[in-house]
Design a protein around this motif. Structure first.
Motif, PDB file in Angstrom:
ATOM      1  N   SER A  93     -12.368  -0.148  -3.781  1.00  0.00           N
ATOM      2  CA  SER A  93     -12.673   1.155  -3.378  1.00  0.00           C
ATOM      3  C   SER A  93     -11.699   2.039  -4.255  1.00  0.00           C
ATOM      4  CB  SER A  93     -12.431   1.421  -1.957  1.00  0.00           C
ATOM      5  OG  SER A  93     -12.730   2.902  -1.547  1.00  0.00           O
ATOM      6  N   PRO A  94     -12.098   3.289  -4.719  1.00  0.00           N
ATOM      7  CA  PRO A  94     -11.298   4.323  -5.561  1.00  0.00           C
ATOM      8  C   PRO A  94     -10.184   4.726  -4.510  1.00  0.00           C
ATOM      9  CG  PRO A  94     -13.511   5.478  -5.087  1.00  0.00           C
ATOM     10  CD  PRO A  94     -13.518   3.764  -4.759  1.00  0.00           C
ATOM     11  N   HIS A  95     -10.457   4.587  -3.123  1.00  0.00           N
ATOM     12  CA  HIS A  95      -9.376   5.205  -2.207  1.00  0.00           C
ATOM     13  C   HIS A  95      -8.397   4.250  -1.614  1.00  0.00           C
ATOM     14  CE1 HIS A  95     -12.070   8.636  -1.593  1.00  0.00           C
ATOM     15  NE2 HIS A  95     -13.144   7.919  -1.558  1.00  0.00           N
ATOM     16  N   LEU A  96      -8.481   3.050  -2.313  1.00  0.00           N
ATOM     17  CA  LEU A  96      -7.692   1.720  -1.743  1.00  0.00           C
ATOM     18  C   LEU A  96      -6.252   1.972  -2.206  1.00  0.00           C
ATOM     19  CD1 LEU A  96      -7.798  -0.870  -0.553  1.00  0.00           C
ATOM     20  CD2 LEU A  96      -7.689  -1.957  -2.613  1.00  0.00           C
ATOM     21  N   ALA A  97      -6.035   2.366  -3.351  1.00  0.00           N
ATOM     22  CA  ALA A  97      -4.252   2.770  -3.476  1.00  0.00           C
ATOM     23  C   ALA A  97      -3.830   3.905  -2.523  1.00  0.00           C
ATOM     24  CB  ALA A  97      -4.159   3.033  -4.971  1.00  0.00           C
ATOM     25  N   LYS A  98      -4.347   5.050  -2.568  1.00  0.00           N
ATOM     26  CA  LYS A  98      -4.093   5.967  -1.553  1.00  0.00           C
ATOM     27  C   LYS A  98      -3.790   5.288  -0.010  1.00  0.00           C
ATOM     28  CE  LYS A  98      -4.641  10.952  -0.499  1.00  0.00           C
ATOM     29  NZ  LYS A  98      -5.469  12.047  -0.675  1.00  0.00           N
ATOM     30  N   ALA A  99      -4.966   4.808   0.378  1.00  0.00           N
ATOM     31  CA  ALA A  99      -4.888   4.289   1.534  1.00  0.00           C
ATOM     32  C   ALA A  99      -3.844   3.319   2.040  1.00  0.00           C
ATOM     33  CB  ALA A  99      -6.132   3.505   2.064  1.00  0.00           C
ATOM     34  N   ALA A 100      -3.511   2.535   0.886  1.00  0.00           N
ATOM     35  CA  ALA A 100      -2.393   1.470   1.257  1.00  0.00           C
ATOM     36  C   ALA A 100      -1.165   2.207   1.303  1.00  0.00           C
ATOM     37  CB  ALA A 100      -2.317   0.574  -0.010  1.00  0.00           C
ATOM     38  N   MET A 101      -0.891   3.285   0.401  1.00  0.00           N
ATOM     39  CA  MET A 101       0.377   4.052   0.422  1.00  0.00           C
ATOM     40  C   MET A 101       0.467   4.687   1.829  1.00  0.00           C
ATOM     41  SD  MET A 101       3.236   4.343  -0.836  1.00  0.00           S
ATOM     42  CE  MET A 101       4.053   4.740  -2.225  1.00  0.00           C
ATOM     43  N   LEU A 102      -0.654   5.348   2.125  1.00  0.00           N
ATOM     44  CA  LEU A 102      -0.472   6.038   3.671  1.00  0.00           C
ATOM     45  C   LEU A 102      -0.204   5.230   4.597  1.00  0.00           C
ATOM     46  CD1 LEU A 102      -3.587   8.506   3.198  1.00  0.00           C
ATOM     47  CD2 LEU A 102      -1.140   9.191   3.344  1.00  0.00           C
ATOM     48  N   THR A 103      -0.945   3.980   4.475  1.00  0.00           N
ATOM     49  CA  THR A 103      -0.757   2.970   5.814  1.00  0.00           C
ATOM     50  C   THR A 103       0.706   2.639   5.755  1.00  0.00           C
ATOM     51  OG1 THR A 103      -2.912   2.309   5.510  1.00  0.00           O
ATOM     52  CG2 THR A 103      -1.374   0.742   6.599  1.00  0.00           C
ATOM     53  N   ARG A 104       1.243   2.346   4.476  1.00  0.00           N
ATOM     54  CA  ARG A 104       2.632   1.852   4.625  1.00  0.00           C
ATOM     55  C   ARG A 104       3.732   2.674   5.071  1.00  0.00           C
ATOM     56  NH1 ARG A 104       4.602  -0.352  -0.569  1.00  0.00           N
ATOM     57  NH2 ARG A 104       6.220  -1.082   0.606  1.00  0.00           N
ATOM     58  N   ALA A 105       3.383   4.121   4.641  1.00  0.00           N
ATOM     59  CA  ALA A 105       4.294   5.256   5.028  1.00  0.00           C
ATOM     60  C   ALA A 105       4.333   5.255   6.394  1.00  0.00           C
ATOM     61  CB  ALA A 105       3.929   6.479   4.225  1.00  0.00           C
ATOM     62  N   HIS A 106       3.023   5.452   7.161  1.00  0.00           N
ATOM     63  CA  HIS A 106       2.927   5.975   8.491  1.00  0.00           C
ATOM     64  C   HIS A 106       3.077   4.290   9.431  1.00  0.00           C
ATOM     65  CE1 HIS A 106       1.577   9.962   8.221  1.00  0.00           C
ATOM     66  NE2 HIS A 106       1.184   9.596   7.111  1.00  0.00           N
ATOM     67  N   SER A 107       3.226   3.241   8.758  1.00  0.00           N
ATOM     68  CA  SER A 107       3.149   1.983   9.339  1.00  0.00           C
ATOM     69  C   SER A 107       2.130   1.599  10.078  1.00  0.00           C
ATOM     70  CB  SER A 107       4.663   1.790  10.044  1.00  0.00           C
ATOM     71  OG  SER A 107       4.415   2.493  11.198  1.00  0.00           O
ATOM     72  N   GLN A 108       0.903   2.288  10.316  1.00  0.00           N
ATOM     73  CA  GLN A 108      -0.195   2.347  11.187  1.00  0.00           C
ATOM     74  C   GLN A 108      -1.400   2.850  10.338  1.00  0.00           C
ATOM     75  OE1 GLN A 108       0.402   3.287  15.040  1.00  0.00           O
ATOM     76  NE2 GLN A 108       0.266   5.445  14.398  1.00  0.00           N
ATOM     77  N   CYS A 109      -2.508   2.186  10.658  1.00  0.00           N
ATOM     78  CA  CYS A 109      -3.970   2.669  10.107  1.00  0.00           C
ATOM     79  C   CYS A 109      -4.978   2.274  11.070  1.00  0.00           C
ATOM     80  CB  CYS A 109      -4.274   1.768   8.834  1.00  0.00           C
ATOM     81  SG  CYS A 109      -5.493   2.111   7.879  1.00  0.00           S
ATOM     82  N   SER A 110      -5.896   3.287  11.020  1.00  0.00           N
ATOM     83  CA  SER A 110      -7.383   2.975  11.831  1.00  0.00           C
ATOM     84  C   SER A 110      -8.481   3.994  11.261  1.00  0.00           C
ATOM     85  CB  SER A 110      -6.963   3.521  13.331  1.00  0.00           C
ATOM     86  OG  SER A 110      -6.912   5.314  13.145  1.00  0.00           O
ATOM     87  N   VAL A 111      -9.413   3.844  11.571  1.00  0.00           N
ATOM     88  CA  VAL A 111     -10.828   4.304  10.820  1.00  0.00           C
ATOM     89  C   VAL A 111     -10.676   5.995  10.894  1.00  0.00           C
ATOM     90  CG1 VAL A 111     -13.297   4.634  11.073  1.00  0.00           C
ATOM     91  CG2 VAL A 111     -12.183   2.328  11.139  1.00  0.00           C
ATOM     92  N   PRO A 112     -10.346   6.327  12.144  1.00  0.00           N
ATOM     93  CA  PRO A 112      -9.882   7.890  12.337  1.00  0.00           C
ATOM     94  C   PRO A 112      -8.821   8.477  11.366  1.00  0.00           C
ATOM     95  CG  PRO A 112     -10.276   7.139  14.473  1.00  0.00           C
ATOM     96  CD  PRO A 112     -10.175   5.949  13.485  1.00  0.00           C
ATOM     97  N   PHE A 113      -8.004   7.520  11.339  1.00  0.00           N
ATOM     98  CA  PHE A 113      -6.750   7.794  10.381  1.00  0.00           C
ATOM     99  C   PHE A 113      -7.345   8.115   8.974  1.00  0.00           C
ATOM    100  CE2 PHE A 113      -3.334   6.129   7.419  1.00  0.00           C
ATOM    101  CZ  PHE A 113      -2.343   7.318   7.749  1.00  0.00           C
ATOM    102  N   LEU A 114      -8.158   6.963   8.454  1.00  0.00           N
ATOM    103  CA  LEU A 114      -8.462   6.915   7.023  1.00  0.00           C
ATOM    104  C   LEU A 114      -9.394   8.214   7.072  1.00  0.00           C
ATOM    105  CD1 LEU A 114      -8.936   3.105   6.850  1.00  0.00           C
ATOM    106  CD2 LEU A 114      -7.125   4.587   5.654  1.00  0.00           C
TER     107      LEU A 114
END
Length: 144
Positions: free
Chosen positions: A28-49
């Motif tokens: 996905s073109p969003h994968l790199a940004k999503a990975a960085m956001l997830t690592r920065a916030h240390s968590q991830c969910s569908v509403p977060f993305l």
């Protein structure tokens, strides 16, 4: 390739059923940004993305599955929140910049040196010099 082979390959191209090339293979073109956001916030969910990437729920779900597949996050818990495998902590920020790109860390160091240099130049004359008050010309004095 001669004309006959070209015509046959052109016919095969248009005769093949319409199918997107690399469907499911390309990330996905969003994968790199999503990975960085997830690592920065240390968590991830569908509403977060959805909120941070400004995408719909289906795209956010697909990106979440890609993050799980790339081992950026663990599988979501019952609450729907997934934890980052290797989160970025504030005290590890220089290492995180090196992981992103070694070129960025060098540029960052150069920029910080330039900022410190400019700050020192700006502070220097202001501390040593004193400005005298300019007398107000008679033409600009209050009429009262």
């Amino acid at each position: 390739m001669n004309r006959r082979e070209f015509t046959i390959s052109l016919g095969a191209l248009f005769g093949a059923p319409a199918m997107p090339l690399g469907a499911g293979i390309l990330p996905s073109p969003h994968l790199a940004k999503a990975a960085m956001l997830t690592r920065a916030h240390s968590q991830c969910s569908v509403p977060f993305l959805m909120r941070h990437l400004k995408v719909d729920a289906d795209t956010a779900t697909n990106v979440l599955q890609e993050l799980i597949g790339k081992n950026v996050i663990n599988a979501p818990m019952a609450s729907g929140i997934a934890q980052a495998v290797n989160p970025i902590h504030i005290n590890k920020l220089p290492q995180a910049i090196d992981v992103i790109s070694p070129d960025i860390s060098g540029q960052f160091d150069q920029a910080m040196k330039q900022v410190k240099k400019l700050t020192a130049q700006r502070r220097g004359p202001d501390q040593n010099d004193t400005q005298a008050d300019d007398p107000v010309p008679a033409s600009h004095a209050d009429p009262e």
